[in-house]
Structures are given as C-alpha cells and as structure tokens.
Design a protein around this motif. Sequence first.
Motif, mmCIF file in Angstrom:
data_model
loop_
_atom_site.group_PDB
_atom_site.id
_atom_site.type_symbol
_atom_site.label_atom_id
_atom_site.label_comp_id
_atom_site.label_asym_id
_atom_site.label_seq_id
_atom_site.Cartn_x
_atom_site.Cartn_y
_atom_site.Cartn_z
ATOM 1 N N GLY A 81 -34.507 29.737 31.999
ATOM 2 C CA GLY A 81 -35.825 29.278 32.538
ATOM 3 C C GLY A 81 -36.770 30.430 32.332
ATOM 4 N N SER A 82 -37.933 30.038 32.572
ATOM 5 C CA SER A 82 -39.158 31.098 32.333
ATOM 6 C C SER A 82 -39.374 31.982 33.720
ATOM 7 N N LYS A 83 -40.025 33.121 33.290
ATOM 8 C CA LYS A 83 -40.208 33.947 34.423
ATOM 9 C C LYS A 83 -41.441 33.391 35.213
ATOM 10 N N GLY A 84 -41.484 33.614 36.496
ATOM 11 C CA GLY A 84 -42.660 32.881 37.338
ATOM 12 C C GLY A 84 -43.939 33.717 37.125
ATOM 13 N N TYR A 85 -45.127 33.054 37.255
ATOM 14 C CA TYR A 85 -46.313 33.763 37.229
ATOM 15 C C TYR A 85 -46.672 34.682 38.219
ATOM 16 N N LEU A 86 -46.179 34.276 39.599
ATOM 17 C CA LEU A 86 -46.679 35.048 40.764
ATOM 18 C C LEU A 86 -45.698 36.075 40.967
ATOM 19 N N THR A 87 -46.160 37.027 41.816
ATOM 20 C CA THR A 87 -45.345 38.109 42.235
ATOM 21 C C THR A 87 -44.549 37.826 43.269
ATOM 22 N N ALA A 88 -43.528 38.571 43.768
ATOM 23 C CA ALA A 88 -42.992 38.336 45.209
ATOM 24 C C ALA A 88 -43.901 38.117 46.021
ATOM 25 N N ARG A 89 -44.978 38.967 46.078
ATOM 26 C CA ARG A 89 -45.813 39.196 47.467
ATOM 27 C C ARG A 89 -46.993 37.959 47.283
ATOM 28 N N GLN A 90 -47.100 37.540 45.988
ATOM 29 C CA GLN A 90 -48.050 36.260 46.003
ATOM 30 C C GLN A 90 -47.163 34.955 46.382
ATOM 31 N N ASN A 91 -46.185 35.159 46.112
ATOM 32 C CA ASN A 91 -45.198 33.964 46.489
ATOM 33 C C ASN A 91 -45.032 33.631 47.889
#
Length: 95
Positions: A81-91
């Motif tokens: 899978g690909s890396k998510g665009y959002l950081t953990a904080r944004q998520n």
Amino acid sequence: MNNLQLPQKDREKEIAQLDSFIKSDIDARELKRAIAVRMALSGNIYHEISNILGVSNFFIGYWKKQFKTQGIAGIKLGHKGSKGYLTARQNTEVI
C-alpha cells in the motif's frame, strides 16, 4: 530430476511449511496461492487444481516456481500500500 523436483523427504518439509502458513491469518490471495502450491506438491494434476480453485494452470505453475525459488516469501503479497498523505495529527483532527 529437474530443479523443481525434490526427494520425498524435502517435499514433506515444504508441505508442512505450507500447512503452517495456510493455518496462519493470511490474505485470501495468499491463501489461494499457498493451497494451489500445496496441492501441486502433493501430486494433484494442474487441471484438477484449476477446476477446484478456479485458477489457470499458469497461476499454479507460476506460484509453485515462486515458492521453490523464494520459499514462503515468494507467495506473499509484495504490495504493502501507499503512505498516507495526512500526518498522524491531521488524521486525529479529521476523526
């Protein structure tokens, strides 16, 4: 004897290795690959395997060759899978 055939003792070790992999919690695609290879190593005819699992003869031969050359790692999924665009904080903010 070609390079894909092994003595009975080695074949039994490979089948045992596949059995433990099949019993673990794996993806359905990996499971189908492992079952096809296990059936082929057990002496089932490719045509029978393809009818039972709904796969092609090429599928069986390809994954058997992958298993013989790379072991269990050869039949595991390669794509993670690909890396998510959002950081953990944004998520967490979105949630």
